[in-house]
Design an enzyme around this catalytic site. Sequence first.
Site, mmCIF file in Angstrom:
data_model
loop_
_atom_site.group_PDB
_atom_site.id
_atom_site.type_symbol
_atom_site.label_atom_id
_atom_site.label_comp_id
_atom_site.label_asym_id
_atom_site.label_seq_id
_atom_site.Cartn_x
_atom_site.Cartn_y
_atom_site.Cartn_z
ATOM 1 N N SER A 1 50.160 -26.539 -17.989
ATOM 2 C CA SER A 1 48.972 -25.909 -18.558
ATOM 3 C C SER A 1 48.812 -24.575 -17.832
ATOM 4 O O SER A 1 49.768 -23.800 -17.713
ATOM 5 C CB SER A 1 47.784 -26.860 -18.360
ATOM 6 O OG SER A 1 46.569 -26.264 -18.681
ATOM 7 N N TYR B 1 44.920 -16.968 -24.999
ATOM 8 C CA TYR B 1 45.883 -17.740 -24.195
ATOM 9 C C TYR B 1 45.175 -18.949 -23.588
ATOM 10 O O TYR B 1 45.653 -20.087 -23.648
ATOM 11 C CB TYR B 1 46.482 -16.859 -23.096
ATOM 12 C CG TYR B 1 47.347 -17.617 -22.120
ATOM 13 C CD1 TYR B 1 48.615 -18.072 -22.495
ATOM 14 C CD2 TYR B 1 46.910 -17.893 -20.825
ATOM 15 C CE1 TYR B 1 49.414 -18.778 -21.600
ATOM 16 C CE2 TYR B 1 47.694 -18.593 -19.930
ATOM 17 C CZ TYR B 1 48.952 -19.035 -20.321
ATOM 18 O OH TYR B 1 49.736 -19.742 -19.436
ATOM 19 N N THR C 1 66.498 -27.474 -21.581
ATOM 20 C CA THR C 1 66.460 -26.866 -22.907
ATOM 21 C C THR C 1 66.177 -25.368 -22.810
ATOM 22 O O THR C 1 65.486 -24.892 -21.926
ATOM 23 C CB THR C 1 65.421 -27.532 -23.857
ATOM 24 O OG1 THR C 1 64.175 -26.820 -23.783
ATOM 25 C CG2 THR C 1 65.215 -29.002 -23.561
ATOM 26 N N THR D 1 56.573 -14.246 -12.931
ATOM 27 C CA THR D 1 57.586 -14.574 -13.952
ATOM 28 C C THR D 1 57.437 -13.603 -15.113
ATOM 29 O O THR D 1 56.456 -12.854 -15.195
ATOM 30 C CB THR D 1 57.409 -16.002 -14.511
ATOM 31 O OG1 THR D 1 56.234 -16.000 -15.352
ATOM 32 C CG2 THR D 1 57.254 -17.045 -13.435
ATOM 33 N N ASP E 1 64.330 -24.544 -30.103
ATOM 34 C CA ASP E 1 63.055 -23.830 -30.126
ATOM 35 C C ASP E 1 62.026 -24.945 -30.277
ATOM 36 O O ASP E 1 62.140 -25.781 -31.186
ATOM 37 C CB ASP E 1 63.047 -22.890 -31.344
ATOM 38 C CG ASP E 1 61.784 -22.045 -31.403
ATOM 39 O OD1 ASP E 1 60.687 -22.583 -31.158
ATOM 40 O OD2 ASP E 1 61.900 -20.858 -31.730
ATOM 41 N N ASN F 1 57.270 -27.234 -20.399
ATOM 42 C CA ASN F 1 57.058 -25.970 -19.674
ATOM 43 C C ASN F 1 57.089 -24.754 -20.597
ATOM 44 O O ASN F 1 56.403 -23.773 -20.320
ATOM 45 C CB ASN F 1 58.157 -25.868 -18.600
ATOM 46 C CG ASN F 1 58.269 -24.477 -18.028
ATOM 47 O OD1 ASN F 1 57.425 -24.051 -17.251
ATOM 48 N ND2 ASN F 1 59.298 -23.743 -18.432
ATOM 49 N N LYS G 1 45.655 -23.220 -23.685
ATOM 50 C CA LYS G 1 45.783 -24.115 -22.537
ATOM 51 C C LYS G 1 44.616 -25.111 -22.457
ATOM 52 O O LYS G 1 44.794 -26.242 -22.003
ATOM 53 C CB LYS G 1 45.926 -23.300 -21.249
ATOM 54 C CG LYS G 1 47.218 -22.454 -21.210
ATOM 55 C CD LYS G 1 48.491 -23.308 -21.303
ATOM 56 C CE LYS G 1 49.755 -22.492 -21.109
ATOM 57 N NZ LYS G 1 50.998 -23.275 -21.125
HETATM 58 N N1 LIG Z 1 53.563 -17.063 -14.876
HETATM 59 C C1 LIG Z 1 52.288 -17.338 -14.864
HETATM 60 O O1 LIG Z 1 51.464 -16.572 -14.355
HETATM 61 C C2 LIG Z 1 51.815 -18.659 -15.432
HETATM 62 C C3 LIG Z 1 50.619 -19.212 -14.932
HETATM 63 C C4 LIG Z 1 50.167 -20.418 -15.442
HETATM 64 C C5 LIG Z 1 50.890 -21.063 -16.412
HETATM 65 N N2 LIG Z 1 52.060 -20.523 -16.887
HETATM 66 C C6 LIG Z 1 52.788 -21.297 -17.893
HETATM 67 O O2 LIG Z 1 54.015 -21.694 -17.309
HETATM 68 C C7 LIG Z 1 54.972 -21.960 -18.331
HETATM 69 C C8 LIG Z 1 56.292 -21.283 -17.977
HETATM 70 O O3 LIG Z 1 56.120 -19.879 -18.001
HETATM 71 P P1 LIG Z 1 56.761 -18.907 -16.922
HETATM 72 O O4 LIG Z 1 55.642 -18.297 -16.164
HETATM 73 O O5 LIG Z 1 57.854 -19.569 -16.203
HETATM 74 O O6 LIG Z 1 57.284 -17.727 -17.884
HETATM 75 P P2 LIG Z 1 58.702 -17.395 -18.502
HETATM 76 O O7 LIG Z 1 59.654 -17.014 -17.430
HETATM 77 O O8 LIG Z 1 58.407 -16.390 -19.569
HETATM 78 O O9 LIG Z 1 59.210 -18.763 -19.138
HETATM 79 C C9 LIG Z 1 58.775 -19.216 -20.376
HETATM 80 C C10 LIG Z 1 59.824 -20.118 -20.970
HETATM 81 O O10 LIG Z 1 59.367 -20.601 -22.239
HETATM 82 C C11 LIG Z 1 60.412 -20.414 -23.178
HETATM 83 N N3 LIG Z 1 59.958 -20.318 -24.550
HETATM 84 C C12 LIG Z 1 59.125 -19.402 -25.094
HETATM 85 N N4 LIG Z 1 58.978 -19.635 -26.419
HETATM 86 C C13 LIG Z 1 59.734 -20.731 -26.704
HETATM 87 C C14 LIG Z 1 60.001 -21.471 -27.876
HETATM 88 N N5 LIG Z 1 59.472 -21.133 -29.069
HETATM 89 N N6 LIG Z 1 60.826 -22.546 -27.786
HETATM 90 C C15 LIG Z 1 61.383 -22.891 -26.606
HETATM 91 N N7 LIG Z 1 61.192 -22.219 -25.464
HETATM 92 C C16 LIG Z 1 60.367 -21.157 -25.518
HETATM 93 C C17 LIG Z 1 61.113 -19.140 -22.727
HETATM 94 O O11 LIG Z 1 62.362 -19.038 -23.358
HETATM 95 P P3 LIG Z 1 63.016 -17.618 -23.798
HETATM 96 O O12 LIG Z 1 63.631 -17.065 -22.562
HETATM 97 O O13 LIG Z 1 63.985 -17.976 -24.859
HETATM 98 O O14 LIG Z 1 61.889 -16.751 -24.293
HETATM 99 C C18 LIG Z 1 61.158 -19.384 -21.231
HETATM 100 O O15 LIG Z 1 62.216 -20.231 -20.907
HETATM 101 C C19 LIG Z 1 54.334 -21.478 -19.636
HETATM 102 O O16 LIG Z 1 53.830 -22.593 -20.334
HETATM 103 C C20 LIG Z 1 53.197 -20.578 -19.156
HETATM 104 O O17 LIG Z 1 52.155 -20.493 -20.108
HETATM 105 C C21 LIG Z 1 52.528 -19.340 -16.411
#
Ligand SMILES: NC(=O)c1ccc[n+]([C@@H]2O[C@H](COP(=O)([O-])OP(=O)(O)OC[C@H]3O[C@@H](n4cnc5c(N)ncnc54)[C@H](OP(=O)(O)O)[C@@H]3O)[C@@H](O)[C@H]2O)c1
Length: 274
Positions: free
Chosen positions: A135, A149, A33, A184, A57, A84, A153
């Site tokens: 998370s 944030y 998705t 990311t 979304d 995710n 979580k």
């Molecule tokens: N990177 C880190 O340091 C880190 C650490 C711990 C946890 N996380 C968690 O890991 C998960 C993935 O994040 P990531 O690090 O891979 O960052 P990312 O590259 O920004 O990916 C986030 C994803 O969520 C999607 N998204 C945001 N808002 C949305 C909505 N309203 N409906 C559907 N999709 C939506 C984004 O889509 P769009 O491209 O359309 O915006 C993107 O595909 C998140 O839950 C984040 O909180 C991240």
Amino acid sequence: MTKTWMITGTSSGFGKELAQIVAKQADTNLVATARKTADLAYLDAFDSSRIAKVIMDVTNEDAVKAGVEAAKNKFGGIDVLVNNAGLGYFGTIEESNEKDVRQMFEVNVFGLGNVTKSVLPIMRAQKQGVIINISSALGLTSIPTLGWYSATKFAVEGYSNALRQEAAPLGIQVMNVEPSGARTKWNAGKTAPVEIADYSKFSDMVNGASNGVTQAPGNPELIAETIYKMVTENQEVPAHLPLGTFATEGSKRELTNILKDVDKYHDLSISIDK
Ligand SMILES: NC(=O)c1ccc[n+]([C@@H]2O[C@H](COP(=O)([O-])OP(=O)(O)OC[C@H]3O[C@@H](n4cnc5c(N)ncnc54)[C@H](OP(=O)(O)O)[C@@H]3O)[C@@H](O)[C@H]2O)c1
């Protein structure tokens, strides 16, 4: 037997890495998705008969229901759901913008809830399934400038702990993944710059947030690979999968501190049950 994975937020980051691993497998269907069709073009490199691209979304309940229904119609079920999709937001508690914070809760907590609610009836009917909630290390401990944030979580953690107990007798497992900072675009999320002098020592943490896109220690590809292996190589997944040094050390520190207070005030605490 062919398994079907559904992963939200596969346009980038962990979701995209995991989607590519799943898409490569001969015996696995993928429901990927995203919010924009163009963001899923990278999946054209894989066998289209085993891939469903779903535009949704996660905050739009109708779109989520329709997406899950379409996935079920195409593949007959969903074995693994990876919640995710998520947003980041950097700012001190006092200076954070309420509208932005509420939007983050909509995605990280209620969006995750929408998708799970739509998938649960399918897993209950199958009498099996695995739900993976992405998370964060900040769902187990907290640091300055990421308090709101972290609150989203911690909400995911509490929700998942209850769901795990409700769903286990139905054959459905729930695993929370708690990654440390990783490279990311999450790091380039919204910020509330520090303007109150009393918080000036946190300025660099907020201003430098986007550096994490290239400089955070966590490798998204390795995170995705670890999640995939944990699910496919084990009959039972753990309740928690902290990933990275910060997640491991930070959660130990947090739990130790909680335990210290619990032990110190044990007698006082139980004295109120009369
Ligand atoms: N990177 C880190 O340091 C880190 C650490 C711990 C946890 N996380 C968690 O890991 C998960 C993935 O994040 P990531 O690090 O891979 O960052 P990312 O590259 O920004 O990916 C986030 C994803 O969520 C999607 N998204 C945001 N808002 C949305 C909505 N309203 N409906 C559907 N999709 C939506 C984004 O889509 P769009 O491209 O359309 O915006 C993107 O595909 C998140 O839950 C984040 O909180 C991240």
